[in-house]
Write an enzyme that holds these catalytic residues in place. Structure first.
Site, short mmCIF file in Angstrom:
data_model
loop_
_atom_site.label_atom_id
_atom_site.label_comp_id
_atom_site.label_asym_id
_atom_site.label_seq_id
_atom_site.Cartn_x
_atom_site.Cartn_y
_atom_site.Cartn_z
CB SER A 196 -4.60 2.83 3.40
OG SER A 196 -3.95 4.02 3.10
CG HIS A 389 0.29 2.89 5.48
ND1 HIS A 389 -0.59 3.65 6.21
CD2 HIS A 389 -0.28 2.74 4.25
CE1 HIS A 389 -1.64 3.96 5.46
NE2 HIS A 389 -1.48 3.41 4.27
#
Length: 476
Positions: A196, A389
């Site tokens: 990320s 995610h």
């Protein structure tokens, strides 16, 4: 971007000090916490739920630091410090294997070095790489619980400390980490894993200081974030309102055990916290390890600066991958132009391996594939169906489905063959990875989460309806 509700200021607390550092707290935002407290008050049950429903070892792990986790599981553990060009002092945690090829792992927003090992020796990527012969270095970027040092400023009392976004992490933190690791190990190049925000900051580094491309064998990007036009997290609208109220240069959610203590008060409270979690990262029950969720809550939030999520929200609004927008007048002073400049992705020559999920609310497939077309040297491009995610680092099946693929790619690009091929720019086609539903023991779910097949189907229907009902406020 990084992890969970903490990333966007969704906190359950009795006072404003838990939303941001007390030194810079803003009284006008107290009502946010009061409203959240009233909303959840009916779920409040005192004590005992965590101890009654989760293993003692899991509860212990939730309270241990990165080094303590390594020591508990009988791994070697070291802490090293490096100083950036702008005087921030950063801590890297190392699973040392002297003489071995170094690999650097960099976490996401509101996360820390612990993210690579919190799921335990049978799951964590840090343990996996060490077990396959690597000297593992896990970075901590400025402002998180392990990297709050500075040569002149005090993170607890000097607002000037909190004057950065992930741009400065890319331009200053990553070079200090990379150079520090190479100096300590004697190697000329290393392999890099980012999750990320750890990918965003790498793209900043490799485009802004392109000489660092030559120091990277392979950059493995897990849930990469650059463009954000298609991000679909329903709570982003609320986050935008909250960030506008807080202003800039403030510490957002310093590390505490707030989420652990409050989410584990009762089954009802846990269910509510899980709903927030799914609304931020995307939902994938099959890869979610419920047993280990208290460990996650004990390590998150890790601490960050308000400007970091604000910078991401700017990307979503502008549909660009660009530097921080200070508004036209200030931009003219800083950049010599009224709008911030784009990062020049065409400068990134290091080999890039992309790994992303189709159910990721913070790193949309369309945005990653747009990024892949602009990067000159994408050598792996893997789309994992249903993954969200955080599955990219915490998925139940990651050890057998994803980590071996990443290891194989990394070893190839570290080899002489990979070095020769590096001279040729390549762009890999998307490989869609459909992972068989993992067979897990009942221990991966708490007693309150165990469901029959019909109940699970009903729950999925309910989740879909809830997703449709959750609407973010209109953008400004």
């Amino acid at each position: 971007m990084g992890m969970v509700a903490g990333s966007f200021g969704i906190g359950f607390s009795h006072g404003p000090q838990m939303l941001w550092s007390g030194t810079f707290g803003m009284p006008h935002a107290k009502w946010i916490l009061c409203l959240l407290g009233l909303t959840l008050q009916w779920l409040w049950v005192d004590g005992g739920y965590l101890e009654d429903n989760f293993p003692a070892s899991v509860i212990e792990d939730a309270h241990l630091s990165t080094l303590q986790l390594l020591e508990k599981y009988k791994y070697p553990a070291e802490a090293h410090q490096v100083t950036t060009e702008d005087n921030y002092i950063l801590t890297l945690h190392r699973i040392p294997r002297p003489g071995a090829q170094p690999v650097l792992l960099v976490h996401g927003l509101e996360d820390t070095s612990s993210t690579w090992i919190v799921m335990g020796p049978q799951s964590g990527l840090g343990y996996f790489l060490y077990g396959h012969g690597y000297d593992v270095w896990m970075g901590n970027v400025r402002g998180n619980r392990y990297s709050r040092g500075h040569q002149q400023l005090n993170a607890n009392s000097d607002r000037a400390y909190w004057s950065f976004s992930w741009h400065e992490i890319g331009v200053y933190d990553l070079p200090a980490m990379i150079d520090g690791v190479l100096a300590k190990t004697g190697y000329e190049k290393l392999s890099y894993f980012g999750h990320s925000q750890g990918t965003t900051s790498f793209f900043v580094l490799a485009s802004s200081r392109p000489e660092y491309n030559a120091k990277i064998h392979l950059m493995s990007a897990l849930a990469p974030v650059a463009f954000m036009a298609h991000v679909k997290a329903p709570l982003l609208g609320i986050a935008r309102v909250g960030m506008n109220m807080l202003g800039e240069s403030l510490e957002l959610l310093p590390h505490s055990f707030m989420y652990l203590n409050q989410c584990m008060q009762s089954a009802g409270m846990l269910k509510t916290c899980l709903r927030f979690y799914w609304q931020i990262v995307g939902k994938n029950r099959e890869e979610f390890n419920m047993t280990m969720f208290p460990v996650v809550l004990g390590h998150i939030p890790g601490g960050c600066n308000v400007k970091q999520p604000v910078h991401y929200l700017q990307l979503r609004s502008s549909d660009r991958f660009c530097q921080y927008d200070y508004e036209a007048k200030e931009n003219q002073k800083i950049y010599g132009r009224s709008s911030p400049p784009d990062y020049r992705l065409e400068r990134i020559s290091a080999p890039i391996a992309l790994y992303y999920g189709s159910n990721d609310y913070l790193s949309a497939v369309e945005d990653v594939q747009r990024l892949a077309k602009l990067l000159p040297n994408v050598v792996e491009n893997h789309l994992y169906k249903k993954w969200n995610h955080m599955d990219m680092i915490w998925a139940i099946s990651a050890r057998h489905s994803m980590q071996p693929k990443m290891l194989e790619a990394m070893r190839y690009w570290e080899s002489a063959a990979g070095g020769r091929k590096h001279a040729e720019a390549t762009t890999s086609c998307v490989v869609e990875e459909e992972i068989a539903e993992p067979v897990t023991e009942a221990a991966t779910e708490s007693p309150d989460e165990a469901q029959s097949g019909k109940e699970q189907e009903a729950a999925r229907d309910e989740d879909q309806q809830q997703n449709a009902d959750v609407e973010s406020p209109p953008e400004d």
